[in-house]
Enzyme design. Structure first.
Site, short mmCIF file in Angstrom:
data_model
loop_
_atom_site.label_atom_id
_atom_site.label_comp_id
_atom_site.label_asym_id
_atom_site.label_seq_id
_atom_site.Cartn_x
_atom_site.Cartn_y
_atom_site.Cartn_z
N TYR A 157 0.85 -1.20 0.00
CA TYR A 157 0.00 0.00 0.00
C TYR A 157 0.88 1.25 0.00
O TYR A 157 1.80 1.36 0.80
CB TYR A 157 -0.92 0.03 1.22
N HIS A 207 -6.00 2.69 -0.44
CA HIS A 207 -5.83 2.44 0.99
C HIS A 207 -5.60 3.72 1.77
O HIS A 207 -4.75 3.79 2.66
CB HIS A 207 -4.70 1.41 1.24
MG MG Z 1 -9.34 -1.83 0.89
#
Ligand code: MG
Length: 410
Positions: A157, A207
């Site tokens: 992320y 995210h």
């Molecule tokens: Mg997610």
């Protein structure tokens, strides 16, 4: 004579090194019990305490058929409510009561929900690689396995890469640079479309790694790749910015895995500011509240894409699939394939040793087993072989920091 709750057990295990919490509600009827998912992997002991110390004393002796009344009463009985710990605790009991109702009726849950709207559940899975080429390779492997919907990312992320050195004394964390992340992600999707054309449906999860103004620009830049959806472009606290994204592009938007409280989704649905709702079922209290969300979303043309991560028991995954298969406004289901290259330590043998009746995936579709109730059972002795990590797990990706050391909420 009514069937009542005789005992409630909380079964914790970590077959894939991720803490899972399953609730078993035993009844006055010999051999009749239900299972529910109460997994809050990072604070699992708080959920266990909530169930054992606060819910169980109230629930013993209650008639199992009163699902709605039980949900309403246990939600209100702490006065303060709508948080992840109590919602997960309530979910464990709520799903177990639905499981019992299905077993008593001799029907799988999807029959109680109105019957199938489709024969199997299309799902997307994740492709994750250290760099763009490795991610492309993973996408190719998953495509070969029959997946037609794939969520892709590179380097975790936020991309976990910075062009600037952090300052002296910088605290530990998962350092990333939003500009580098956006550039790298756009490059990844250019390569994905070059290599695989337009036959694959592609998703991406931001995210919550971007500031609102960057999220608006990024969603606009990603428009040309015709995503199936862009996930969590904003944090729940900044959801008011979704209308800005809508004004600038047609990228479909998905949101909701961090939601706890109806006030977090009501406005987004009413104003049609998202396209897919991605609630984590146990996080809002289980099946009883989520059925209301489905009906509400259906009225506003919003489709479902329930959160289906690794920190969910097979009971929770099966409940997702029962709702998916019976919802007219189903969109897609998230599923973690063992070849995703994703962060968890996949151990399907251990998982299958503990849980029986796990939904099966074939050619990108999830299939349920058609057994009454949820259709998943647990082997309590096997669960003891894979104990939880006391105190929870700290995953690096949950401690993101910008290049200068600023902490970012994931
Ligand atoms: Mg997610």
């Amino acid at each position: 004579m009514s069937v009542t709750i005789r005992n409630i057990k909380v079964i914790c295990c970590a077959p894939e090194k991720i803490n899972l919490v399953t609730v078993k509600v035993e009844t006055s009827e010999p051999g009749l019990y239900g299972l529910g998912c109460a997994t809050f992997a990072h604070r699992h002991l708080a959920v266990v305490t909530a169930i054992e110390k606060y819910l169980t004393p109230y629930l013993i002796g209650r008639d199992v058929s009163y699902i709605e009344d039980i949900w309403q009463s246990v939600t209100g009985m702490s006065y303060w409510r709508n948080g992840p710990v109590l919602n997960n605790a309530i979910s464990g009991v709520d799903m177990a009561l639905w499981d019992i109702k299905g077993k008593m009726a001799g029907m799988p849950l999807y029959e109680l929900f109105g019957g199938k709207c489709r024969e199997a559940v299309p799902c997307y899975t994740h492709a994750e690689g250290a760099d763009v080429e490795e991610t492309l390779e993973r996408v190719g492997q998953l495509k070969e396995k029959g997946y037609r919907y794939i969520r892709a990312q590179t380097g975790g992320y936020g991309g976990s890469e910075t062009i600037h050195m952090p300052p002296e004394g910088a605290l530990p964390g998962d350092y990333y640079d939003p500009k580098v992340y956006m550039k790298k992600t756009i490059r990844l999707f250019e390569r994905l479309r070059e290599k695989f054309g337009w036959e694959l449906e592609l998703c991406h999860d931001v995210h919550e790694r971007l500031q609102p103004a960057d999220a608006v620009g990024f969603a606009k830049e990603m428009e040309r790749f015709k995503l199936f959806f862009l996930e969590d472009a904003l944090s729940p606290e900044q959801a008011g910015w979704f209308k800005q994204i809508r004004r600038h592009c047609t990228t479909p938007l998905a949101m909701g895995e961090l939601f706890n409280n109806p006030n977090e989704w009501l406005n987004l649905i009413k104003e049609r500011e998202i396209d897919y709702i991605r609630i984590h079922l146990s996080q809002i209290g289980g099946i009883t509240p989520v059925k209301k969300v489905i009906a509400l979303c259906d009225a506003f043309g919003i489709r479902t894409a329930w959160h289906g991560p690794v920190d969910l028991t097979p009971v929770g995954h099966a409940v997702n699939a029962h709702l998916d298969i019976s919802s007219p406004n189903f969109g897609i289901q998230e599923w973690t394939d063992s070849e995703s290259g994703f962060y968890c330590d996949k151990n399907p043998e251990a998982l299958h040793e503990i849980f029986r009746g796990i939904p099966k995936v074939k050619d990108g579709y999830i299939y349920l087993n058609g057994k009454p109730g949820i259709g998943v059972d647990i082997n309590e002795e096997a669960a003891k072989k894979y104990p939880c990590t006391e105190g929870g797990i700290t995953w690096g990706w949950m401690l993101p920091r910008l290049a200068d050391g600023t902490s970012v909420r994931p």
